[in-house]
Design a protein around this motif. Sequence first.
Motif, mmCIF file in Angstrom:
data_model
loop_
_atom_site.group_PDB
_atom_site.id
_atom_site.type_symbol
_atom_site.label_atom_id
_atom_site.label_comp_id
_atom_site.label_asym_id
_atom_site.label_seq_id
_atom_site.Cartn_x
_atom_site.Cartn_y
_atom_site.Cartn_z
ATOM 1 N N UNK A 40 14.278 5.877 -0.827
ATOM 2 C CA UNK A 40 12.937 5.538 -1.311
ATOM 3 C C UNK A 40 13.027 4.298 -2.200
ATOM 4 N N UNK A 41 12.046 3.399 -2.036
ATOM 5 C CA UNK A 41 12.013 2.160 -2.802
ATOM 6 C C UNK A 41 10.697 2.029 -3.561
ATOM 7 N N UNK A 42 10.726 1.196 -4.591
ATOM 8 C CA UNK A 42 9.538 0.965 -5.412
ATOM 9 C C UNK A 42 8.461 0.253 -4.603
ATOM 10 N N UNK A 43 7.243 0.667 -4.795
ATOM 11 C CA UNK A 43 6.084 0.050 -4.124
ATOM 12 C C UNK A 43 5.697 -1.222 -4.871
ATOM 13 N N UNK A 44 6.512 -2.293 -4.682
ATOM 14 C CA UNK A 44 6.396 -3.477 -5.535
ATOM 15 C C UNK A 44 5.062 -4.203 -5.385
ATOM 16 N N UNK A 45 4.469 -4.190 -4.211
ATOM 17 C CA UNK A 45 3.161 -4.831 -4.009
ATOM 18 C C UNK A 45 2.002 -3.834 -4.075
ATOM 19 N N UNK A 46 2.305 -2.582 -4.342
ATOM 20 C CA UNK A 46 1.312 -1.500 -4.436
ATOM 21 C C UNK A 46 0.570 -1.295 -3.115
ATOM 22 N N UNK A 47 1.261 -1.560 -2.014
ATOM 23 C CA UNK A 47 0.656 -1.354 -0.703
ATOM 24 C C UNK A 47 0.497 0.133 -0.383
ATOM 25 N N UNK A 48 1.469 0.961 -0.811
ATOM 26 C CA UNK A 48 1.341 2.396 -0.563
ATOM 27 C C UNK A 48 0.097 2.958 -1.244
ATOM 28 N N UNK A 49 -0.148 2.494 -2.434
ATOM 29 C CA UNK A 49 -1.321 2.946 -3.178
ATOM 30 C C UNK A 49 -2.604 2.612 -2.421
ATOM 31 N N UNK A 50 -2.651 1.411 -1.867
ATOM 32 C CA UNK A 50 -3.823 0.977 -1.104
ATOM 33 C C UNK A 50 -3.940 1.775 0.187
ATOM 34 N N UNK A 51 -2.799 1.974 0.866
ATOM 35 C CA UNK A 51 -2.809 2.705 2.134
ATOM 36 C C UNK A 51 -3.212 4.160 1.936
ATOM 37 N N UNK A 52 -2.742 4.776 0.863
ATOM 38 C CA UNK A 52 -3.048 6.190 0.660
ATOM 39 C C UNK A 52 -4.545 6.423 0.518
#
Length: 540
Positions: free
Chosen positions: A519-531
């Motif tokens: 697991x890696x850090x969501x550096x661009x916060x794309x996971x947050x947007x996708x969720x």
Amino acid sequence: MLLGTKSCRAVWWGMTTALCVCLCLVACKYTPKGMFPSDAPDKDVNQDTLHTRGTSSIEGIDVDSIYQEINALCQKNRRQFASDRFVAHFYQNNHRLLWTDWYGMKPQADTLLAKLDRVGEHGLSTRFFLVDSIRMDMARVLAFQSNSREVTDINQVIARLDYHLTRSFLRYYVGQRYGFMQPWHVFNRLDVLKEDTVRQRIISYRQLFDVDIERADSASMATLLGNMMKGGGIAPLLDSCEMRTPLYQAMQRQLSEGNIDREKRQTIVCNMERLRWRNMLPDELMSRKQVVVNIAALQLYAYSEDSVMKMKIACGSMKNKTPMLHSFLKYIQLNPTWNIPYSIIKNEVAVHAQDSAYFARNNYQIVNKESHHIEDVRSVTARMLVSGRYSVIQKGGEGNSLGRIIFRFDNNFSVYLHDTSNRQVFDRRHRTVSHGCVRVQYPYELLTYMIGEKDEWTMDKIRITVGLPPMTPRGERYMEKVEDDDHVTLISFLKIEPQVPLYITYFTVYPEENNQLKFYTDIYEYDKIMWEQLKPYCDF
């Protein structure tokens, strides 16, 4: 039998008693889940498919009521998901039921429900696929056929069941085959590039996603439902739309473990969605020579059939994100000249206009775009620099921001992989520092990976050109004749043959040593947007 075509209306009334007996016989052969017998013979669509045009009313079934109910459902729900709009279009233009024939519910309905019962394996919710409603309505249809007094409004049940089955069928296929969100829309409307502050409107966005992925269209969905009208089986279709790559299956196994927390589950679901977009990664990582730049991991992976070379990267800052793309590495330049982008000239260079020491220290030159002459730094003002009539270049060689080696590939962003004069950047943990290009930790090793085995003198010429010590006697003798301040370029261009596939991508879950997921850090916060986009389709 539930209903018939308009042309059969005259026959219906004379056969009512016989048909009721047939229904009782068919009901005796239902499976425990309430499905219809799977060995029912296939019939021609014109004889077996139940149309919803007509005014027949038999045993409480009214064709017009069914059609009106389906039309109301289409109007109410047509905008909830991309394929829902097509479902509405289909029913309004075909006027037939897909999941019901002369024998009752088609066996395809049982096949679909069995698949929908297992959507949790993909991190999806049965609620989104209307599973509870479908199961209850199937039971109601069974109860009606066994005893018509059990269901008071069978027309509404038949309409809702057929509509929900079609809706869930397309939702599953389209979502699994093409993805449940639209990345080109979400990511390319994320960072504002230009804004009209007077009119308070956005003029343009920074493009961050340029992967050529397939999208569901009306033709593909019409083909799917056309197969249904012909009585074709749907099990192969439902299997074919699912991702079955080793990485996707590894994520499924990780998702099934009961000891992972909610945050990690969300992270896995986001990465499974990325894989559904297909061209984000090769299906098999170690199947051939190919390069993957994983922005989230801040790593580059150079794969071969039996090995992988890994190195650190530095990539775009939060303000100047490195875009996601798929291309092919075509050629390598040695000691490249850097043509500084206009945005950097405007925001960083122009403030040093007419400062000879600054330009000399950085090996910058100002070039008149019209005459191609090199201008005297002292004669070019800041206003002249931002006018667009001048370019600023940095001479190749030691100290160049691109380093000594640059890897070129076609793309719409003017980004590339390159060496750097600032080697200390790879000692940092957070390496989101560039204007969008990707700096690589071991450029010479990546070069040798790209071009393969060459003769010793060719490799020495490359080493001499990029400032590395020669490895052969011939190279050593050559360097003995070179003055210390000479800038030597023996080779300036290397073609990559065959071209090497390149994936600049973003995965916060990725396989490392021994194929273990990391697991890696969501550096661009794309996971947050996708969720936020995926939450309606998931069960947690």
